[in-house]
Design an enzyme around this catalytic site. Structure first.
Site, short mmCIF file in Angstrom:
data_model
loop_
_atom_site.label_atom_id
_atom_site.label_comp_id
_atom_site.label_asym_id
_atom_site.label_seq_id
_atom_site.Cartn_x
_atom_site.Cartn_y
_atom_site.Cartn_z
N SER A 142 -4.10 41.62 -81.07
CA SER A 142 -4.19 41.33 -80.13
C SER A 142 -3.74 41.44 -78.92
CB SER A 142 -3.44 40.19 -80.69
OG SER A 142 -3.42 39.13 -79.81
N TYR A 157 1.92 34.94 -85.37
CA TYR A 157 0.96 35.86 -85.71
C TYR A 157 1.53 37.54 -84.10
CZ TYR A 157 -4.03 36.23 -83.84
OH TYR A 157 -5.28 36.75 -83.91
#
Length: 252
Positions: A142, A157
């Site tokens: 990400s 995350y």
């Protein structure tokens, strides 16, 4: 026929990657967790374009189930592809979770760790004996791991995706003796079922979010899927150990 295992391919980026890989003549073993209909749709679309695909259920957070899953992969390779190995692994499956640091519960921290880091780590380990020499692995990370991106509420995350970036480099080094290339792809915000289908439930956020992209729009699954397909193909043969941001210049 080459064969790829693509996790989390019932929708979004995983589905796009599976379709794009299949379009290049590669057979696909794809996984899903709860979205059996979506997995069936991916298989049907691959078959309509002349390819071959098999869908298997996988709970990425349940490492105890990995031996049974590996046995299913062996069976699919033998029965569908007449192979005893596969060539490419795409570790795409995962899920999101959001909470400010002061509000993060330990059980949620552990759930994210199982799904985003422990699961991909031990799944790769479990499948490694079936992965052919000269193959390729792509891990989905990400752009939230990058220094210029700090979205409040995504600390766990982002930290776990950052761990996968580091893991990718170590995999690239350790697997290189077998000629296996390992890279990661870091998407920006992409219109998928991510975060409990947030984009579908709140479409009004898309135009405002698009302003943060240099190329003027939010990402689509195919923007990422095409890059994944390239990395496992001949075009990516001299790329390894890289984390490649694919975000349309988000936060540039």
């Amino acid at each position: 026929m080459d064969v790829a295992v693509v996790t989390g391919a019932s929708s979004g980026i995983g589905q796009s990657a599976a379709l794009r890989i299949a379009r290049r003549g590669t057979g696909v073993i794809l996984t899903y967790s709860s979205n059996a209909d979506g997995a069936g749709d991916t298989v049907a679309r691959i078959e309509r374009q002349g390819g071959t695909a098999v869908a298997l259920r996988l709970d990425l957070a349940d490492t105890a189930g990995f031996p049974a899953f590996v046995a299913q992969v062996r069976s699919a390779l033998r029965d569908t592809f007449e192979r005893d190995s596969f060539d490419h692994l795409v570790n795409n499956a995962g899920f999101a979770g959001m909470a400010m640091i002061e509000d993060t519960r330990e059980e949620d921290f552990d759930r994210l760790t199982r799904g985003l880091f422990k699961g991909p780590f031990f799944l790769t380990q479990a499948l490694l004996p079936l992965l052919a020499d000269g193959g390729a692995v792509v891990n989905l990370t990400s752009n939230s791991t990058l220094p210029q991106v700090t979205a409040p509420g995504y600390s766990v995350y982002a930290a776990l995706k950052g761990a996968v970036v580091v893991l990718t480099r170590y995999m690239a080094k350790e697997f290189s003796a077998r000629g296996i290339r390992v890279n990661s792809v870091a998407p920006g915000a992409t219109v998928t079922r991510f975060a409990d289908d947030a984009f579908a439930k709140n479409p009004e956020i898309i135009p405002e979010m698009a302003k943060s992209f240099a190329l003027g729009r939010v990402g689509e699954p195919d923007d990422i899927g095409m890059v994944v397909a390239m990395l496992v193909s001949e075009e990516g043969r001299w790329i390894t150990g890289q984390d490649i941001e694919v975000s349309g210049g988000q936060n540039l």
